[in-house]
Design an enzyme around this catalytic site. Structure first.
Site, mmCIF file in Angstrom:
data_model
loop_
_atom_site.group_PDB
_atom_site.id
_atom_site.type_symbol
_atom_site.label_atom_id
_atom_site.label_comp_id
_atom_site.label_asym_id
_atom_site.label_seq_id
_atom_site.Cartn_x
_atom_site.Cartn_y
_atom_site.Cartn_z
ATOM 1 N N LYS A 1 3.082 -11.062 -0.620
ATOM 2 C CA LYS A 1 4.545 -11.542 -1.681
ATOM 3 C C LYS A 1 4.380 -12.256 -2.560
ATOM 4 C CE LYS A 1 6.758 -10.265 2.837
ATOM 5 N NZ LYS A 1 5.524 -10.120 3.571
ATOM 6 N N LYS B 1 9.889 -2.951 11.604
ATOM 7 C CA LYS B 1 9.923 -4.137 12.215
ATOM 8 C C LYS B 1 10.696 -3.920 13.742
ATOM 9 C CE LYS B 1 11.288 -7.083 8.706
ATOM 10 N NZ LYS B 1 10.287 -7.859 8.118
#
Length: 360
Positions: free
Chosen positions: A273, A168
């Site tokens: 997701k 990230k």
């Protein structure tokens, strides 16, 4: 086909506690609230299907202050329905009855009903992950934090045998992030370690291309969501201009016109997701539309407990993916449920000999 006049629903709320401060470009996560949904027949209360509704703060369409009340009302309404116990009919009915704007509730109810359909043994759909122990390749996730903390995570993931690392980025100085990626590349070539980065929309459109160019020099696989969602024209231009392949993530949330979005932006990849997109049926639809266009995809959990992660892993396994998926989140929490989901050497396994710790 069996029709059951009444299915009862209950839920249990738990606040999952992270083992560390999990940094993203949207802030630091310390806890995650989840709602475990229980489905059972009145005549057989011991036979239970489990699902999970776990909206992500500031990201899920159903992240709202009255979520618990909405969940309660939805479950009471579902108890008035008769259910035909067949997978396709369950998924269609859940989609018809639960609004698109409540994706995590859709996913949790789907999962609970399919678990009940399959005997309450935590089998959600037919798949080789559950039935044959076939592993799924996954990436090792590096959370944002200080450069020292991120380097520590990188070393741990590499030592654990991961061959794909996802980092990230967007929260600390960009040059420091480049240094961390250089650190990996100085020790491991692209043929040895696949590198992905996830910006979570942190880049401004006017600076994004220059940053993607710098990242591309490091032989990265892809970058997820470089700019904020709903900037469709800017994202389309980036996908056309960037040498570093872009994967859409948040861009998909709340989108009904899947074909329209994919045709307009034409990304190399999309990230799926299920609890943010509306569950199993919606996710399958995204995969179908992507594959028609030659767009690659991979599945990612959204900080669910092991109940939600199990369902996503089984759905993923139906497609027998060859590239790493984002399913390595089971060890993030102090108080997750113990389960047969086991990660080793860069793969997730369903180890049938390990018992489930189910909610109580």
């Amino acid at each position: 086909m069996q029709t059951i006049p009444t299915i009862r629903f209950e839920f249990i709320k738990r606040n999952l506690i992270f083992r560390f401060d999990a940094g993203t470009s949207r802030g630091v996560l310390k806890t995650k609230e989840v709602f475990w949904i229980k489905a059972f027949r009145e005549s057989e209360p011991e036979l239970i299907g489990w699902g999970e509704a776990a909206p992500l703060v500031k990201l899920s369409p159903d992240d709202r202050p009255d979520f618990e009340q909405i969940l309660e009302k939805t479950l009471r309404d579902l108890e008035k329905e008769s259910w035909s116990m067949e997978e396709a009919l369950i998924l269609k009915k859940v989609g018809d009855l639960i609004p698109f704007e409540l994706p995590s509730i859709r996913f949790g109810v789907e999962t609970a009903l399919l678990d009940l359909l399959n005997g309450g043994n935590q089998k959600i759909v037919s798949n080789p992950f559950y039935e044959k122990g076939l592993p799924i390749p996954i990436n090792g996730l590096i959370w944002m934090g200080s450069a020292e903390f991120m380097k520590q995570q990188i070393d741990e993931k590499l030592a654990q045998g991961f061959h794909c690392i996802k980092m990230k980025i967007g929260a600390i100085d960009f040059e420091k992030e480049l240094d961390l990626l250089h650190y990996i590349r100085s020790n491991y070539s692209a043929s040895e370690i696949t590198l992905r980065v996830d910006a979570n929309g942190a880049f401004a459109p006017e600076e994004a291309l220059s940053k993607l160019t710098a990242l591309h020099q490091l032989d990265l696989h892809s970058i997820e969501q470089p700019i904020r969602s709903r900037q469709v024209e800017e994202m389309k231009k980036l996908c056309m201009a960037s040498e570093l392949p872009i994967a859409l993530d948040e861009e998909l949330i709340g989108v009904k016109d899947k074909a329209g979005l994919l045709d307009q932006i034409n990304p190399p990849y999309i990230i799926l997701k299920p609890s943010l997109l509306g569950g199993i049926k919606e996710t399958r639809s995204w995969i179908s539309e992507a594959e028609k266009r030659g767009i690659g995809w991979w599945m990612t959990s959204a900080l669910e407990s092991n109940i939600g992660l199990n369902a996503i892993s089984q759905l993923t396994s139906q497609y027998q993916p060859s590239i790493p998926q984002g399913l390595g989140t089971g060890k993030l929490f102090h108080n997750n449920l113990n389960s047969p989901l086991t990660v080793r050497e860069g793969n997730i396994y369903y180890e049938v000999e390990v018992p489930w710790e189910l909610p109580s």
